[in-house]
Design an enzyme around this catalytic site. Structure first.
Site, mmCIF file in Angstrom:
data_model
loop_
_atom_site.group_PDB
_atom_site.id
_atom_site.type_symbol
_atom_site.label_atom_id
_atom_site.label_comp_id
_atom_site.label_asym_id
_atom_site.label_seq_id
_atom_site.Cartn_x
_atom_site.Cartn_y
_atom_site.Cartn_z
ATOM 1 N N CYS A 115 0.811 -1.223 0.000
ATOM 2 C CA CYS A 115 0.000 0.000 0.000
ATOM 3 C C CYS A 115 0.846 1.275 0.000
ATOM 4 O O CYS A 115 0.332 2.355 -0.268
ATOM 5 C CB CYS A 115 -0.955 0.008 1.188
ATOM 6 N N HIS A 241 -3.154 7.565 2.255
ATOM 7 C CA HIS A 241 -3.567 6.239 1.796
ATOM 8 C C HIS A 241 -4.934 5.940 2.409
ATOM 9 O O HIS A 241 -5.182 6.259 3.571
ATOM 10 C CB HIS A 241 -2.535 5.200 2.222
ATOM 11 N N ASN A 271 -10.088 0.137 0.108
ATOM 12 C CA ASN A 271 -8.625 0.253 0.063
ATOM 13 C C ASN A 271 -8.141 -0.312 -1.269
ATOM 14 O O ASN A 271 -8.217 -1.517 -1.495
ATOM 15 C CB ASN A 271 -8.045 -0.528 1.250
#
Ligand code: COA
Length: 314
Positions: A115, A241, A271
């Site tokens: 990520c 993020h 996500n």
């Protein structure tokens, strides 16, 4: 002074959208919209169509970034793509994107930092642009994350979605205040087991990841501000993020930013791993929130553990 200037941003989301309830029904999950949205802020996610590749999504995001920059693909001499879900071990997904965009020169490669991948990709691209290794780079985060989920693990499969985002970076000799100001990359392999792909599927110890997230992100943000002699009050936009709204809110509060200065997509995208920051950037530029001259702070944490931050003046 040679700097990497963000000349364009772009994003792509697959057409299929699943709400929490639709996901629960489609995969026979013992969960609820209330559980998912209260703990994470997620309400829906996009899912790549069968046959829609990571490279397809990345190329679509790149086309928007090129158009916004008024650039032709022939100008691009580097493609750096962050992904945890490459279409194959090789050729790299970046090389597939190069081919889809009709670019036949320069170089292309993938970056693996889960990520945090987009922050890493910006860091690498910025170093290469400032060293003169290239003049114009597409920097991409792209994921078909729903392909590596265990649909029997309700603790993780509800959290992720698919998509791609890209920025076009140009080396400019006299950028004024504009450009990537600094990037700050970190990893610590001791925590590799708490968020990993094992047997082709994501395994996560959610509480453990949560525990590391806020402290590591906060220290990366402090580092980025200190490196540029900037104060929290100088930050105009936080583009974090997008993993969990509670983590995002905690970071916004730490910076003393009002909620409307934090770009949030996790409610609609879930996500999307390396794609989440460039997708959020693209959205906020497209709808006129982020404008030329604005100071934007980006931060991410992900499997590795990896984490980092980047500061950019648009
Ligand atoms: N629906 C309903 N119940 C669920 C569920 C779901 N989708 N997923 C887990 N549960 C249950 C668990 O089975 C557990 O039940 P039990 O108490 O009967 O054993 C209970 O909810 C609590 O589970 P836990 O995992 O401790 O929940 P949590 O409060 O920590 O929330 C996360 C889970 C994943 C939302 C949270 O830990 C989190 O957001 N972590 C960070 C994850 C992250 O950001 N990852 C990406 C980083 S890039």
């Amino acid at each position: 002074m040679l700097r990497s200037v963000i000349a364009g941003t772009g994003g792509y989301l697959p057409a299929r959208v699943l709400t929490n309830d639709q996901l629960a029904e489609a995969y026979n999950l013992d969960t609820s919209d209330a559980w998912i949205s209260e703990r994470t802020g997620i309400r829906r996610r996009h899912m790549a169509a069968p046959g829609e590749s990571t490279a397809d999504m990345a190329a679509a995001a790149c086309r928007e970034a090129l158009a916004q920059a008024g650039a032709d693909a022939s100008e691009v001499d580097a493609i750096i793509l962050a992904t945890a879900t490459p279409d194959s071990a090789f050729p790299s997904t970046a090389t597939r994107v190069q081919e889809k965009l009709g670019i036949h020169r320069g170089f292309s490669f993938d970056i693996s930092a889960a990520c945090t991948g987009f922050i890493y990709a910006v860091g690498v691209a910025d170093s290469m642009l400032r060293s003169g290794a290239c003049r114009c780079a597409l920097v991409i985060g792209a994921e078909a994350f729903t392909r590596i989920l265990d649909w029997t693990d309700r603790g993780t499969c509800v959290l992720f979605g698919d998509g791609a985002g890209a920025v076009l970076l140009r080396a400019e000799d006299e950028p004024g205040e504009r450009g990537i100001l600094s990037t700050h990359l970190h990893s610590d392999g001791r925590h590799g087991d708490i968020l990993q792909v094992e047997g082709g599927m994501v395994r996560m110890a959610g509480r453990e990841v949560f525990r590391h997230a806020v402290s590591k992100l906060a220290s990366a943000v402090d580092e980025a501000l200190a490196a540029n002699s900037l104060a929290k009050a100088d930050v105009q936009w936080l583009v974090p993020h997008q993993a969990n709204l509670r983590i995002i809110d905690a970071m916004g509060r730490k910076l003393g930013l009002p909620a409307e200065r934090v770009v949030v997509t996790v409610d609609r995208h879930a996500n999307t791993s390396a794609a989440s920051i460039p997708l959020a950037l693209a959205e906020a530029v497209r709808d006129g929130r982020i404008r030329q001259g604005d100071l934007v702070l980006m931060e991410a944490i992900g499997g590795g553990l990896t984490w980092g931050a980047a500061l950019a003046r648009f």
